[in-house]
Design a protein around this motif. Sequence first.
Motif, PDB file in Angstrom:
ATOM      1  N   GLU A 251       0.831  -1.212   0.000  1.00  0.00           N
ATOM      2  CA  GLU A 251       0.000   0.000   0.000  1.00  0.00           C
ATOM      3  C   GLU A 251       0.865   1.262   0.000  1.00  0.00           C
ATOM      4  N   MET A 252       1.846   1.293   0.880  1.00  0.00           N
ATOM      5  CA  MET A 252       2.724   2.466   0.984  1.00  0.00           C
ATOM      6  C   MET A 252       3.571   2.619  -0.287  1.00  0.00           C
ATOM      7  N   GLY A 253       4.050   1.491  -0.785  1.00  0.00           N
ATOM      8  CA  GLY A 253       4.851   1.522  -2.005  1.00  0.00           C
ATOM      9  C   GLY A 253       4.054   2.029  -3.191  1.00  0.00           C
ATOM     10  N   GLN A 254       2.798   1.610  -3.291  1.00  0.00           N
ATOM     11  CA  GLN A 254       1.951   2.044  -4.412  1.00  0.00           C
ATOM     12  C   GLN A 254       1.688   3.546  -4.348  1.00  0.00           C
ATOM     13  N   LEU A 255       1.513   4.071  -3.129  1.00  0.00           N
ATOM     14  CA  LEU A 255       1.298   5.509  -2.987  1.00  0.00           C
ATOM     15  C   LEU A 255       2.499   6.282  -3.538  1.00  0.00           C
ATOM     16  N   LEU A 256       3.705   5.836  -3.184  1.00  0.00           N
ATOM     17  CA  LEU A 256       4.908   6.510  -3.685  1.00  0.00           C
ATOM     18  C   LEU A 256       5.042   6.368  -5.199  1.00  0.00           C
ATOM     19  N   ALA A 257       4.685   5.198  -5.708  1.00  0.00           N
ATOM     20  CA  ALA A 257       4.756   4.984  -7.156  1.00  0.00           C
ATOM     21  C   ALA A 257       3.754   5.883  -7.888  1.00  0.00           C
ATOM     22  N   ASP A 258       2.548   6.006  -7.330  1.00  0.00           N
ATOM     23  CA  ASP A 258       1.509   6.823  -7.959  1.00  0.00           C
ATOM     24  C   ASP A 258       1.857   8.309  -7.942  1.00  0.00           C
ATOM     25  N   HIS A 259       2.685   8.704  -6.985  1.00  0.00           N
ATOM     26  CA  HIS A 259       3.011  10.132  -6.833  1.00  0.00           C
ATOM     27  C   HIS A 259       4.528  10.333  -6.886  1.00  0.00           C
ATOM     28  N   TYR A 260       5.149   9.621  -7.823  1.00  0.00           N
ATOM     29  CA  TYR A 260       6.605   9.688  -7.967  1.00  0.00           C
ATOM     30  C   TYR A 260       7.090  11.120  -8.202  1.00  0.00           C
ATOM     31  N   GLU A 261       6.482  11.811  -9.139  1.00  0.00           N
ATOM     32  CA  GLU A 261       6.933  13.166  -9.498  1.00  0.00           C
ATOM     33  C   GLU A 261       6.767  14.130  -8.333  1.00  0.00           C
ATOM     34  N   GLU A 262       5.647  14.001  -7.621  1.00  0.00           N
ATOM     35  CA  GLU A 262       5.431  14.875  -6.463  1.00  0.00           C
ATOM     36  C   GLU A 262       6.486  14.626  -5.383  1.00  0.00           C
ATOM     37  N   ALA A 263       6.845  13.348  -5.179  1.00  0.00           N
ATOM     38  CA  ALA A 263       7.847  13.007  -4.164  1.00  0.00           C
ATOM     39  C   ALA A 263       9.218  13.562  -4.533  1.00  0.00           C
ATOM     40  N   ILE A 264       9.601  13.392  -5.791  1.00  0.00           N
ATOM     41  CA  ILE A 264      10.888  13.930  -6.257  1.00  0.00           C
ATOM     42  C   ILE A 264      10.897  15.453  -6.144  1.00  0.00           C
ATOM     43  N   GLY A 265       9.729  16.042  -6.318  1.00  0.00           N
ATOM     44  CA  GLY A 265       9.622  17.493  -6.205  1.00  0.00           C
ATOM     45  C   GLY A 265       9.853  17.998  -4.797  1.00  0.00           C
ATOM     46  N   ILE A 266       9.587  17.164  -3.791  1.00  0.00           N
ATOM     47  CA  ILE A 266       9.823  17.564  -2.402  1.00  0.00           C
ATOM     48  C   ILE A 266      11.317  17.723  -2.167  1.00  0.00           C
ATOM     49  N   PHE A 267      12.078  16.689  -2.525  1.00  0.00           N
ATOM     50  CA  PHE A 267      13.539  16.799  -2.606  1.00  0.00           C
ATOM     51  C   PHE A 267      14.052  15.641  -3.456  1.00  0.00           C
ATOM     52  N   PRO A 268      15.065  15.887  -4.284  1.00  0.00           N
ATOM     53  CA  PRO A 268      15.485  14.909  -5.301  1.00  0.00           C
ATOM     54  C   PRO A 268      15.878  13.545  -4.742  1.00  0.00           C
ATOM     55  N   ALA A 269      16.425  13.510  -3.529  1.00  0.00           N
ATOM     56  CA  ALA A 269      16.892  12.236  -2.956  1.00  0.00           C
ATOM     57  C   ALA A 269      15.806  11.544  -2.128  1.00  0.00           C
ATOM     58  N   PHE A 270      14.547  11.872  -2.391  1.00  0.00           N
ATOM     59  CA  PHE A 270      13.429  11.371  -1.590  1.00  0.00           C
ATOM     60  C   PHE A 270      13.452   9.850  -1.449  1.00  0.00           C
ATOM     61  N   PHE A 271      13.782   9.134  -2.541  1.00  0.00           N
ATOM     62  CA  PHE A 271      13.677   7.674  -2.543  1.00  0.00           C
ATOM     63  C   PHE A 271      14.960   6.956  -2.115  1.00  0.00           C
ATOM     64  N   ASP A 272      16.067   7.669  -2.066  1.00  0.00           N
ATOM     65  CA  ASP A 272      17.369   7.017  -1.905  1.00  0.00           C
ATOM     66  C   ASP A 272      17.443   6.124  -0.671  1.00  0.00           C
ATOM     67  N   GLU A 273      16.992   6.643   0.466  1.00  0.00           N
ATOM     68  CA  GLU A 273      17.104   5.873   1.707  1.00  0.00           C
ATOM     69  C   GLU A 273      16.168   4.663   1.708  1.00  0.00           C
ATOM     70  N   VAL A 274      15.018   4.799   1.041  1.00  0.00           N
ATOM     71  CA  VAL A 274      14.089   3.660   0.922  1.00  0.00           C
ATOM     72  C   VAL A 274      14.755   2.535   0.137  1.00  0.00           C
ATOM     73  N   PHE A 275      15.322   2.866  -1.036  1.00  0.00           N
ATOM     74  CA  PHE A 275      15.958   1.850  -1.883  1.00  0.00           C
ATOM     75  C   PHE A 275      17.162   1.227  -1.189  1.00  0.00           C
ATOM     76  N   THR A 276      17.978   2.042  -0.540  1.00  0.00           N
ATOM     77  CA  THR A 276      19.173   1.529   0.142  1.00  0.00           C
ATOM     78  C   THR A 276      18.796   0.567   1.251  1.00  0.00           C
ATOM     79  N   ALA A 277      17.796   0.952   2.071  1.00  0.00           N
ATOM     80  CA  ALA A 277      17.372   0.084   3.182  1.00  0.00           C
ATOM     81  C   ALA A 277      16.813  -1.237   2.656  1.00  0.00           C
ATOM     82  N   ALA A 278      16.023  -1.171   1.580  1.00  0.00           N
ATOM     83  CA  ALA A 278      15.421  -2.388   1.014  1.00  0.00           C
ATOM     84  C   ALA A 278      16.477  -3.305   0.419  1.00  0.00           C
ATOM     85  N   GLU A 279      17.460  -2.732  -0.261  1.00  0.00           N
ATOM     86  CA  GLU A 279      18.526  -3.542  -0.863  1.00  0.00           C
ATOM     87  C   GLU A 279      19.433  -4.157   0.210  1.00  0.00           C
ATOM     88  N   ASN A 280      19.833  -3.352   1.189  1.00  0.00           N
ATOM     89  CA  ASN A 280      20.755  -3.842   2.219  1.00  0.00           C
ATOM     90  C   ASN A 280      20.135  -4.920   3.109  1.00  0.00           C
TER      91      ASN A 280
END
Length: 304
Positions: A251-280
């Motif tokens: 559910e949370m992931g879909q919200l971010l996917a649906d509003h990708y551009e808005e999230a990047i607009g908040i700050f460019p590195a918005f997703f970085d920590e999410v991806f790093t935590a999930a990969e690690n």
Amino acid sequence: NLNQEKVAQKCMVFIKENAHISNDLLIPITRCFYEAGLCTRDQQYFKRAVEVGETIVKSAENDLEKAEAYQLISISLPPSDHDKILQYHELARNLLLPLVSDNLKARELLARVENSMAEKLTYGSTANLVFARQLFENSIKVKTELNDKPGLGRSYGGLGRLLMKENNYEEAQKYFEKDLDICREIQDVGGQVKMYSFIAECNLHREEFDQSLSMYEKSFEMASSLNDRLFAARGYLIVSALNRSEVRVPEMGQLLADHYEEAIGIFPAFFDEVFTAAENSGVMKDKEWEVIARLNEEHGNKGE
């Protein structure tokens, strides 16, 4: 928001139709423009607040009027004008300090000025942080004496953010909880949303993952603005990855996917920590994380 903007537009007409307006009226008009800017994020209102504030400075009959104008200008300037904002804060503070011993309005205004100044100094040097803490504590003392609950909440929250910047998460959480208590008391839902997220971040850094998830979830459920919901979802996913939790991840992931551009607009590195935590943590391959995995791949392609 609409009502605030309507009042600001009426103020614009009033200024245009009246050549001579006293500062007693111009000061609340300037504040009205500032508040309309906050509500609408329309920069024209902040610009008008600065313009009228500068007019008040030129015609001010006393230091209290001039200090109030400087304060309104400082909070209406673009955040990128860091040095100019601090300059106006300092001008207002220097005018008010000699007045506070026998002027209640000057004490109240100084508490606001010192709080705003401290917030701006929080993201500076170590020396700035020491001074910022002193200013927050000064502001808290006066606001406690005046029983200014909204102002006191802002000062508690500001001091909490300063302590979090110093990695003092246990102490920071105490001040966020003080702010949260006041937000509940005065029914400030937006303030509660932000404090739940700040408390969740403190829990995260102290590896109190279950508490952190609970706080992010409360923030998410109470949030009415998209930005607040995106921030809460982002935090929730980071903690879920570290805790290898799968509850509400799709559910949370879909919200971010649906509003990708808005999230990047908040700050460019918005997703970085999410991806790093999930990969690690190795959860990126799990079925519940497939939305995040796909988003990570698309995000990488867009960065190429």
